[in-house]
Structures are given as structure tokens and as C-alpha cells.
Design a protein around this motif. Structure first.
Motif, PDB file in Angstrom:
ATOM      1  N   ALA A 120      37.919  29.533  35.577  1.00 18.25           N
ATOM      2  CA  ALA A 120      38.638  29.410  36.702  1.00 18.25           C
ATOM      3  C   ALA A 120      37.626  29.208  38.029  1.00 18.25           C
ATOM      4  O   ALA A 120      36.541  28.645  37.831  1.00 18.25           O
ATOM      5  N   LEU A 121      38.145  29.703  39.251  1.00 18.53           N
ATOM      6  CA  LEU A 121      37.471  29.344  40.435  1.00 18.53           C
ATOM      7  C   LEU A 121      36.185  30.193  40.407  1.00 18.53           C
ATOM      8  O   LEU A 121      36.306  31.538  39.670  1.00 18.53           O
ATOM      9  N   LEU A 122      35.042  29.712  41.235  1.00 15.67           N
ATOM     10  CA  LEU A 122      34.052  30.619  41.393  1.00 15.67           C
ATOM     11  C   LEU A 122      34.546  32.146  42.062  1.00 15.67           C
ATOM     12  O   LEU A 122      35.308  32.220  42.826  1.00 15.67           O
ATOM     13  N   GLU A 123      33.934  33.241  41.101  1.00 18.15           N
ATOM     14  CA  GLU A 123      34.128  34.579  41.819  1.00 18.15           C
ATOM     15  C   GLU A 123      35.527  34.957  41.323  1.00 18.15           C
ATOM     16  O   GLU A 123      36.133  35.875  42.128  1.00 18.15           O
ATOM     17  N   THR A 124      36.562  34.346  40.573  1.00 19.17           N
ATOM     18  CA  THR A 124      37.754  34.773  40.070  1.00 19.17           C
ATOM     19  C   THR A 124      37.590  36.258  39.725  1.00 19.17           C
ATOM     20  O   THR A 124      36.790  36.471  38.797  1.00 19.17           O
ATOM     21  N   PRO A 125      38.377  37.212  40.200  1.00 19.72           N
ATOM     22  CA  PRO A 125      38.133  38.560  40.015  1.00 19.72           C
ATOM     23  C   PRO A 125      38.619  39.145  38.339  1.00 19.72           C
ATOM     24  O   PRO A 125      39.208  40.135  38.268  1.00 19.72           O
ATOM     25  N   TRP A 126      38.254  38.493  37.452  1.00 14.68           N
ATOM     26  CA  TRP A 126      38.429  38.581  35.977  1.00 14.68           C
ATOM     27  C   TRP A 126      37.638  39.881  35.729  1.00 14.68           C
ATOM     28  O   TRP A 126      36.596  39.767  36.015  1.00 14.68           O
ATOM     29  N   ARG A 127      37.821  40.870  34.944  1.00 20.43           N
ATOM     30  CA  ARG A 127      36.997  42.176  34.442  1.00 20.43           C
ATOM     31  C   ARG A 127      36.113  41.418  33.702  1.00 20.43           C
ATOM     32  O   ARG A 127      34.792  41.928  33.925  1.00 20.43           O
ATOM     33  N   LYS A 128      36.047  40.454  32.774  1.00 20.37           N
ATOM     34  CA  LYS A 128      35.098  39.964  32.005  1.00 20.37           C
ATOM     35  C   LYS A 128      33.746  39.286  32.953  1.00 20.37           C
ATOM     36  O   LYS A 128      32.637  39.324  32.378  1.00 20.37           O
ATOM     37  N   LEU A 129      34.261  38.524  34.067  1.00 18.40           N
ATOM     38  CA  LEU A 129      33.500  38.191  34.783  1.00 18.40           C
ATOM     39  C   LEU A 129      32.781  39.056  35.629  1.00 18.40           C
ATOM     40  O   LEU A 129      31.365  38.912  35.872  1.00 18.40           O
ATOM     41  N   CYS A 130      33.383  40.154  36.085  1.00 20.19           N
ATOM     42  CA  CYS A 130      32.711  41.227  36.759  1.00 20.19           C
ATOM     43  C   CYS A 130      31.754  41.967  35.914  1.00 20.19           C
ATOM     44  O   CYS A 130      30.790  42.322  36.360  1.00 20.19           O
ATOM     45  N   PHE A 131      32.415  42.083  34.567  1.00 22.38           N
ATOM     46  CA  PHE A 131      31.213  42.778  33.603  1.00 22.38           C
ATOM     47  C   PHE A 131      30.189  41.881  32.976  1.00 22.38           C
ATOM     48  O   PHE A 131      29.066  42.444  33.038  1.00 22.38           O
ATOM     49  N   GLY A 132      30.291  40.735  33.208  1.00 30.88           N
ATOM     50  CA  GLY A 132      29.436  39.896  32.574  1.00 30.88           C
ATOM     51  C   GLY A 132      28.061  39.552  34.188  1.00 30.88           C
ATOM     52  O   GLY A 132      26.958  39.821  33.433  1.00 30.88           O
ATOM     53  N   LYS A 133      28.834  39.786  35.020  1.00 33.44           N
ATOM     54  CA  LYS A 133      27.639  39.875  36.264  1.00 33.44           C
ATOM     55  C   LYS A 133      26.958  41.182  36.166  1.00 33.44           C
ATOM     56  O   LYS A 133      25.570  41.129  36.384  1.00 33.44           O
ATOM     57  N   GLN A 134      27.619  42.157  35.872  1.00 35.70           N
ATOM     58  CA  GLN A 134      26.769  43.366  36.052  1.00 35.70           C
ATOM     59  C   GLN A 134      25.669  43.653  34.687  1.00 35.70           C
ATOM     60  O   GLN A 134      24.709  43.700  35.128  1.00 35.70           O
TER      61      GLN A 134
END
Length: 178
Positions: A60-74
Motif C-alpha cells: 500500500a502507500l508508505l506508512e499505511t497504518p496496517w497493524r502488520k506494518l506497525c508490528f514489523g517496524k517495532q
């Protein structure tokens, strides 16, 4: 986050951090005049100049607030915090572990809204950093390390013949030219 076909704030929208007085890590410096931009085939038609920081990108777009993306960043930031104490091979291995995390990050209304036509058991597969579904999912992981001396280590792990049990890893090292 390292390059990844799919990809910390769980629950709610994630906002990009405001610029701070100085970079948190030395590699976040733009003292040499380096500029990093984001540009995709969706969203803003012009490249977006990124301020120093950590960004996540999924399908998706940069920083799309999907939980998997936020979890991966963590997970990524946790590895970065200990990176100075790790040998290069261990650092690459830990980053590959981040990119291959199959823990579903549900519930995620953003993914559920996007995938209303899918049944719930399949949807849970799409909600992980690493997606493993028949005919769709993560097929390549790329880790790029650049040290303070300009030494680059480029590691790529690729699935062979669409078989999630067979992978090939290649590493290339070189010096950046000034």
C-alpha cells in the motif's frame, strides 16, 4: 524497514513522527546533503522528501497504518537497538527473521475493510508481516546494510520455484563510491 514485498503502533492510526532536533541514530543524518524520497504508483503524483526516521512500506502507500506494518517496524527497531553489539551475519539473520514473521496482527480493520471479499481464515494470512498463501505472498527479502565507512552488504533471500520450503540467499559486498 528493509526492502520487502510485504511487510509499531498497534491499534489506531499511525502518524509520522515530527522532525526532532537531531537524528536518533548516526545513519539518520543528512549532513552530506543526501536526500531520500518516496514515490509510488498510487497516492501523491510527486516524490515525497522523507525526513530522517524509520518508515514502513507494505503493499500500500508508505506508512499505511496496517497493524502488520506497525508490528514489523517495532520488530525492526528492536533489532536496530541491539545492532551495534551484533556481528554482521547475526544482524542480517535477525532482520530476515523480522521479514519472515508470520504472526497474524488481527484484528486489523484496515486490512479487513480492504479484503471484505475474502473469508476470515485467508484474511488472517494477509495480516502478517510475511504472507504465505497459495499463489500469493512474500517471495523475496532484501537486507541492505551500509556502515559508516561506506561498506555495503546487500543480502537477498528468494523463494525457489514458488516453494515456501526452498530458499536461496545471496550476499554481495562493495564500497560506496563518493
Amino acid at each position: 524497514m528493509a526492502g520487502h514485498q510485504h511487510t509499531r503502533e498497534a491499534r489506531g492510526a499511525h502518524q509520522l513522527p515530527a522532525a526532532t532536533a537531531g537524528p536518533r541514530y548516526p545513519w539518520q543524518s543528512t549532513a552530506k546533503g543526501d536526500v531520500v524520497c518516496y514515490y509510488g504508483n498510487r497516492g501523491d503524483p510527486k516524490p515525497i522528501v522523507l525526513t530522517p526516521g524509520t518508515y514502513g512500506l507494505s503493499n500500500a502507500l508508505l506508512e499505511t497504518p496496517w497493524r502488520k506494518l506497525c508490528f514489523g517496524k517495532q520488530l525492526f527497531l528492536e533489532v536496530v537497538e541491539q545492532s551495534q553489539a551484533l556481528p554482521k551475519d547475526a544482524l542480517v539473520a535477525q532482520l530476515l527473521d523480522v521479514l519472515n514473521n508470520e504472526e497474524a496482527q488481527l484484528p486489523d480493520p484496515a486490512i479487513e475493510d480492504q479484503g471484505q471479499e475474502y473469508i476470515q481464515p485467508i484474511l488472517s494470512k494477509y495480516a502478517a508481516v510475511c504472507v504465505r498463501c497459495p499463489d500469493y505472498g512474500t517471495r523475496t527479502n532484501t537486507i541492505i546494510l551500509v556502515d559508516a565507512n561506506g561498506q555495503v552488504t546487500f543480502t537477498e533471500r528468494s523463494m525457489l520455484d514458488k516453494d515456501p520450503s526452498r530458499w536461496e540467499t545471496n550476499t554481495h559486498e562493495f564500497m560506496l563510491q563518493s
